[in-house]
Each structure stands twice: as C-alpha cells, then as structure tokens.
Design a protein around this motif. Sequence first.
Motif, short mmCIF file in Angstrom:
data_model
loop_
_atom_site.label_atom_id
_atom_site.label_comp_id
_atom_site.label_asym_id
_atom_site.label_seq_id
_atom_site.Cartn_x
_atom_site.Cartn_y
_atom_site.Cartn_z
N PHE A 101 1.42 57.72 90.74
CA PHE A 101 0.01 57.80 90.37
C PHE A 101 -0.83 58.43 91.47
O PHE A 101 -0.55 58.27 92.67
CB PHE A 101 -0.51 56.41 90.03
CG PHE A 101 0.15 55.81 88.82
CD1 PHE A 101 -0.26 56.16 87.55
CD2 PHE A 101 1.20 54.92 88.97
CE1 PHE A 101 0.37 55.62 86.43
CE2 PHE A 101 1.83 54.37 87.86
CZ PHE A 101 1.40 54.73 86.59
N ARG A 102 -1.91 59.12 91.04
CA ARG A 102 -2.86 59.72 91.97
C ARG A 102 -3.92 58.70 92.37
O ARG A 102 -4.07 57.65 91.73
CB ARG A 102 -3.61 60.88 91.29
CG ARG A 102 -2.79 62.09 90.90
CD ARG A 102 -3.71 63.05 90.18
NE ARG A 102 -3.04 64.26 89.73
CZ ARG A 102 -2.91 65.36 90.45
NH1 ARG A 102 -3.38 65.39 91.68
NH2 ARG A 102 -2.29 66.42 89.96
N LYS A 103 -4.70 59.07 93.39
CA LYS A 103 -5.90 58.31 93.69
C LYS A 103 -6.93 58.61 92.61
O LYS A 103 -7.03 59.73 92.12
CB LYS A 103 -6.47 58.72 95.05
CG LYS A 103 -5.79 58.09 96.23
CD LYS A 103 -6.52 58.45 97.51
CE LYS A 103 -5.88 57.77 98.72
NZ LYS A 103 -6.59 58.14 99.97
N LYS A 104 -7.70 57.61 92.23
CA LYS A 104 -8.74 57.82 91.25
C LYS A 104 -9.93 58.52 91.90
O LYS A 104 -10.41 58.10 92.95
CB LYS A 104 -9.19 56.49 90.64
CG LYS A 104 -8.13 55.83 89.76
CD LYS A 104 -8.66 54.57 89.11
CE LYS A 104 -7.61 53.95 88.20
NZ LYS A 104 -8.11 52.69 87.56
N THR A 105 -10.39 59.61 91.29
CA THR A 105 -11.52 60.36 91.80
C THR A 105 -12.82 59.68 91.37
O THR A 105 -13.01 59.39 90.18
CB THR A 105 -11.50 61.81 91.28
OG1 THR A 105 -10.27 62.41 91.65
CG2 THR A 105 -12.66 62.60 91.84
N GLU A 106 -13.67 59.41 92.32
CA GLU A 106 -14.93 58.72 92.02
C GLU A 106 -16.00 59.74 91.61
O GLU A 106 -16.14 60.80 92.23
CB GLU A 106 -15.39 57.91 93.23
CG GLU A 106 -14.44 56.78 93.59
CD GLU A 106 -14.98 55.93 94.73
OE1 GLU A 106 -16.17 56.13 95.10
OE2 GLU A 106 -14.23 55.09 95.24
N VAL A 107 -16.77 59.41 90.58
CA VAL A 107 -17.88 60.26 90.12
C VAL A 107 -19.13 59.41 90.00
O VAL A 107 -19.06 58.18 89.86
CB VAL A 107 -17.55 60.92 88.76
CG1 VAL A 107 -16.34 61.84 88.89
CG2 VAL A 107 -17.29 59.86 87.69
N ASP A 108 -20.30 60.07 90.03
CA ASP A 108 -21.55 59.33 89.85
C ASP A 108 -21.87 59.20 88.35
O ASP A 108 -21.07 59.62 87.51
CB ASP A 108 -22.70 59.99 90.61
CG ASP A 108 -22.94 61.42 90.16
OD1 ASP A 108 -22.52 61.77 89.03
OD2 ASP A 108 -23.55 62.18 90.92
N HIS A 109 -23.04 58.66 88.01
CA HIS A 109 -23.35 58.42 86.61
C HIS A 109 -23.60 59.70 85.83
O HIS A 109 -23.69 59.68 84.61
CB HIS A 109 -24.56 57.48 86.48
CG HIS A 109 -25.80 58.02 87.10
ND1 HIS A 109 -26.01 58.02 88.47
CD2 HIS A 109 -26.91 58.58 86.54
CE1 HIS A 109 -27.19 58.54 88.73
NE2 HIS A 109 -27.77 58.91 87.57
N TYR A 110 -23.73 60.85 86.56
CA TYR A 110 -23.84 62.13 85.88
C TYR A 110 -22.48 62.80 85.68
O TYR A 110 -22.38 63.90 85.14
CB TYR A 110 -24.74 63.08 86.70
CG TYR A 110 -26.17 62.63 86.78
CD1 TYR A 110 -27.01 62.69 85.67
CD2 TYR A 110 -26.68 62.11 87.97
CE1 TYR A 110 -28.34 62.27 85.75
CE2 TYR A 110 -27.99 61.69 88.06
CZ TYR A 110 -28.82 61.77 86.95
OH TYR A 110 -30.12 61.34 87.03
N GLY A 111 -21.44 62.14 86.16
CA GLY A 111 -20.10 62.71 86.04
C GLY A 111 -19.77 63.68 87.15
O GLY A 111 -18.79 64.43 87.06
#
Length: 226
Positions: A101-111
Amino acid sequence: MISNAVCHRSYLTPGKVQVALFDDRLEVTSPGMLDSDLTLEKIRQGRSKIRNKGIAELFSYMNMIEAWGSGIPRIYEDSEKYGLPEPELLDMGNDFRVNLFRKKTEVDHYGVVDPRFLADSSVKYMTDYAVKTATKTAAKIETNATDATNATKHIAKENKIRNTPSSDEFKILNAVRADGYATQKQLHEMTGISLGTIKRLLPKMQEKGLLIRIGNRRSGPWKINE
C-alpha cells in the motif's frame, strides 16, 4: 517482490506473474496455490519452501534474493520503516497475492493536494516506471525459465535416445547378465557377434553407462549399470 514471485510461483499452473498498480496499492500476483504445510502466518514469520530450486539458486547467485524466507518479513519491516500501511497477503486458492500500500495523500476541503505531498507525483512516476520495467523483467525471466526447462527436457530426451542399447548391445548385456566374468572371446561365442565388434562396443557401452568394469581393467568382472 517481483523476483520473489517469479522464484516461488508454480510453473505447472497456466498464467504469468501479474503486477497491477492502483492509486492506493501495488498488487503482485503469482500463479500456484500455497503448499499444504504453509499458512499466511507462517509465511509472514519467514517460513518458506523452495518450489523452483534451480531459479532460487540462480537468483541467490545473482544477489536478487537473500536468505530463504527473508523476502516477506523484510517487506513488512520496510513498510513499517517508511511509515506505510501494513502489506496484505492473500491466499486466493490457485493464486497468491501480495498487496503493497501507498501513503495516503492528504487534501484540503477543496480537494487540493497538501503541498507536503506534491513530491509524491515524482515518486509515482518513478514507481510506474519501475513497475513497467519489473513486469517486463518478470516476463523475460519466466520466458528464460521456460526455455531452460524445455532445453533440459530436450537434452534428457536426446540422451535417452543416445543411450538406448542397440540390438548387439542388448545381446552383450544379456551375456554379461549370464556371466559377468566372460572374456571378450567368450562374449563373441555367446552372442555370435564378431570379436572386432565386441572390442569396439564394450568401451562405448561403458561411456554410455550401460556397463561398469569392476576392479582390474583386463580381468575384472563386468557389471550391468541397472
């Protein structure tokens, strides 16, 4: 992981090692069910059974694998070391799969991707390239392994044909079976084969592994190599 799959897959099962890349994981699937003595927990602990000894020895010589059974435990250790989710082992009946599995990429509320993870795009490109290269390498290794197996079978078949006794050699073998101490002259009398042919065939039969001379080269008894 690719070399591990190629090394441990079953070549009696149709199909090839499959490498699939998704947004969240890398899947490596190898044909062939697990050995009856192996479980997923035992594999995780480093338990291993060599299914393809020739390939394993070749990979070990080329430093493509380390100690037997070290591949899976090392994957778990490296995943923990780099902060990645724990790998997943799947026994799929006729196939065995490992999910990395990869690291999960974090995004803000705008994606929008968090700037700290923008470097992941270059990592993804390198990973995609590595997967494509690894897949081609795995296919090439499997093709070479198949070619080597076919060549071995062909050589064995040729050797079997080459070492099959002729009619005269069968007569000599039957005579030796009756009297292992028979001289060349006695073999001539017992078989009806000319003395010159007897003298020519005996060394050839030794080379082919049909006959063994015990003790003295001149007076020692003959033994059939059953």
